[in-house]
Write a protein that holds these residues in place. Structure first.
Motif, PDB file in Angstrom:
ATOM      1  N   ALA A  99      -4.829  -1.532   5.980  1.00 29.30           N
ATOM      2  CA  ALA A  99      -4.138  -2.822   5.967  1.00 29.30           C
ATOM      3  C   ALA A  99      -4.892  -3.853   6.808  1.00 29.30           C
ATOM      4  O   ALA A  99      -5.019  -5.026   6.421  1.00 29.30           O
ATOM      5  N   TYR A 100      -5.398  -3.422   7.952  1.00 26.86           N
ATOM      6  CA  TYR A 100      -6.181  -4.321   8.817  1.00 26.86           C
ATOM      7  C   TYR A 100      -7.410  -4.835   8.074  1.00 26.86           C
ATOM      8  O   TYR A 100      -7.741  -6.031   8.127  1.00 26.86           O
ATOM      9  N   PHE A 101      -8.094  -3.934   7.365  1.00 28.82           N
ATOM     10  CA  PHE A 101      -9.276  -4.324   6.587  1.00 28.82           C
ATOM     11  C   PHE A 101      -8.899  -5.337   5.504  1.00 28.82           C
ATOM     12  O   PHE A 101      -9.605  -6.328   5.295  1.00 28.82           O
ATOM     13  N   LEU A 102      -7.805  -5.073   4.807  1.00 29.67           N
ATOM     14  CA  LEU A 102      -7.367  -5.973   3.736  1.00 29.67           C
ATOM     15  C   LEU A 102      -7.112  -7.387   4.253  1.00 29.67           C
ATOM     16  O   LEU A 102      -7.463  -8.375   3.611  1.00 29.67           O
ATOM     17  N   LEU A 134       0.839  -1.203   0.000  1.00 25.18           N
ATOM     18  CA  LEU A 134       0.000   0.000   0.000  1.00 25.18           C
ATOM     19  C   LEU A 134       0.871   1.248   0.000  1.00 25.18           C
ATOM     20  O   LEU A 134       1.770   1.384   0.840  1.00 25.18           O
ATOM     21  N   LEU A 135       0.581   2.169  -0.915  1.00 24.90           N
ATOM     22  CA  LEU A 135       1.346   3.410  -1.015  1.00 24.90           C
ATOM     23  C   LEU A 135       0.399   4.600  -1.063  1.00 24.90           C
ATOM     24  O   LEU A 135      -0.487   4.659  -1.921  1.00 24.90           O
ATOM     25  N   GLY A 136       0.591   5.557  -0.146  1.00 24.66           N
ATOM     26  CA  GLY A 136      -0.237   6.748  -0.144  1.00 24.66           C
ATOM     27  C   GLY A 136      -0.952   6.956   1.181  1.00 24.66           C
ATOM     28  O   GLY A 136      -0.875   6.127   2.091  1.00 24.66           O
ATOM     29  N   CYS A 137      -1.652   8.083   1.293  1.00 21.24           N
ATOM     30  CA  CYS A 137      -2.411   8.432   2.504  1.00 21.24           C
ATOM     31  C   CYS A 137      -1.494   8.653   3.701  1.00 21.24           C
ATOM     32  O   CYS A 137      -0.278   8.620   3.597  1.00 21.24           O
ATOM     33  N   GLN A 138      -2.108   8.881   4.858  1.00 26.96           N
ATOM     34  CA  GLN A 138      -1.372   9.060   6.095  1.00 26.96           C
ATOM     35  C   GLN A 138      -1.152   7.720   6.779  1.00 26.96           C
ATOM     36  O   GLN A 138      -1.871   6.758   6.533  1.00 26.96           O
ATOM     37  N   HIS A 139      -0.163   7.695   7.661  1.00 33.37           N
ATOM     38  CA  HIS A 139       0.242   6.444   8.304  1.00 33.37           C
ATOM     39  C   HIS A 139      -0.923   5.770   9.039  1.00 33.37           C
ATOM     40  O   HIS A 139      -1.108   4.550   8.936  1.00 33.37           O
ATOM     41  N   CYS A 162       3.762   2.475   2.653  1.00 31.38           N
ATOM     42  CA  CYS A 162       4.516   3.723   2.739  1.00 31.38           C
ATOM     43  C   CYS A 162       3.521   4.862   2.616  1.00 31.38           C
ATOM     44  O   CYS A 162       2.712   4.874   1.680  1.00 31.38           O
ATOM     45  N   ASP A 163       3.571   5.812   3.556  1.00 27.94           N
ATOM     46  CA  ASP A 163       2.629   6.917   3.469  1.00 27.94           C
ATOM     47  C   ASP A 163       2.991   7.841   2.312  1.00 27.94           C
ATOM     48  O   ASP A 163       4.114   7.835   1.819  1.00 27.94           O
ATOM     49  N   LEU A 210      -0.921  -0.925  -4.716  1.00 26.65           N
ATOM     50  CA  LEU A 210      -2.044   0.004  -4.795  1.00 26.65           C
ATOM     51  C   LEU A 210      -1.554   1.380  -4.364  1.00 26.65           C
ATOM     52  O   LEU A 210      -0.985   1.532  -3.278  1.00 26.65           O
ATOM     53  N   VAL A 211      -1.808   2.385  -5.219  1.00 29.67           N
ATOM     54  CA  VAL A 211      -1.275   3.725  -4.991  1.00 29.67           C
ATOM     55  C   VAL A 211      -2.436   4.705  -4.827  1.00 29.67           C
ATOM     56  O   VAL A 211      -3.254   4.865  -5.735  1.00 29.67           O
ATOM     57  N   ALA A 212      -2.483   5.369  -3.665  1.00 31.96           N
ATOM     58  CA  ALA A 212      -3.588   6.276  -3.357  1.00 31.96           C
ATOM     59  C   ALA A 212      -3.041   7.657  -3.020  1.00 31.96           C
ATOM     60  O   ALA A 212      -2.828   7.986  -1.856  1.00 31.96           O
TER      61      ALA A 212
END
Length: 245
Positions: free
Chosen positions: A119-122, A107-112, A134-135, A159-161
């Motif tokens: 990530a927990y949801f995934l 996962l890449l993007g958003c705040q920490h 990485c935030d 996935l890049v957000a």
């Protein structure tokens, strides 16, 4: 194989397909160790990413339609709508669930804090394996070896957000250096997974009014996108209606 049926909007080759056909196409490419980049084109994408359109026109990149604005433009220019509405919020979990196995996701993007909850949801809701994150703020600025970190994680999917056009620019700059076979720009997806932003109720989504729901939730951030940018989008669609523009 997927039917390469494109509807051109503002010069962008937008694939006219369904979620199942797109899932099958991406899965086949992943099984064949071929890289796929997926972008979800809504009206904001068309406006913000116009300067990097030429970089998207290659066989690794697939652009699909997201939102009622794309259907309206397609009706005006091509006299037909897209087969399905393919947004990253719904399609990404569909792809993961149809894989038949747990995939390794970076996962890449958003705040920490958002990343941790996403990530927990995934892991706990979608049964996937999160191999790193990485935030999109201090993390991405300070991590000079981010591509190496992602490759060392052995991620299948990245996935890049980071919003348009930052996420598309980052992906186009780096995807050929990544070992992951599927890379996608997913906008606000992590916020939805984290529960920091609510999805519109089902009945609102069915009548294609989710954009209005989001505008009511975040008026300051989204007002320009759903007013001025819509006008620019329509101007671009008319000005660049020739697919080679």
């Amino acid at each position: 194989m997927i039917d390469k049926n494109y509807l051109f909007l503002a010069g962008f080759p937008v694939l006219n397909t369904t979620d199942d056909a797109l899932t099958d196409y991406i899965s086949r490419r992943m099984d064949a160790s071929k890289r796929s980049v997926l972008f979800f084109a809504n009206t904001n994408f068309i406006v913000q990413c116009r300067p990097i359109l030429k970089r998207m026109c290659n066989e690794d990149v697939v652009i699909v339609n997201d939102g009622v604005g794309m259907d309206i433009a397609s009706l005006l220019l091509h006299r037909r709508k897209f087969k399905s509405n393919l947004n990253g919020t719904d399609f990404t979990p569909h792809l993961l669930e149809q894989s038949g196995k747990a995939l390794r996701v970076f996962l890449l993007g958003c705040q920490h804090e958002v990343l941790n909850k996403a990530a927990y949801f995934l892991v706990h809701q979608l049964g996937q394996v999160v191999v790193g994150s990485c935030d999109g703020y201090d993390g991405i600025r300070k991590m000079d070896n981010l591509v190496d970190v992602i490759n060392e994680s052995r991620a299948d999917i990245v996935l890049v957000a980071m919003g348009n056009p930052k996420q598309e620019e980052w992906i186009l700059d780096h995807y050929k250096q990544l070992n992951a076979k599927f890379i996608s720009g997913v906008g606000a997806l992590f916020d939805f997974w984290a529960g920091d932003k609510p999805r519109a109720p089902d009945y609102i989504r069915k009548i294609r009014m989710e954009w209005f729901y989001r505008l009511c939730i975040e008026p300051k951030r989204l007002f320009k996108r759903y007013t001025y940018d819509i006008i620019i989008f329509l101007i671009f669609c008319i000005k660049y209606r020739n697919k080679n523009a």
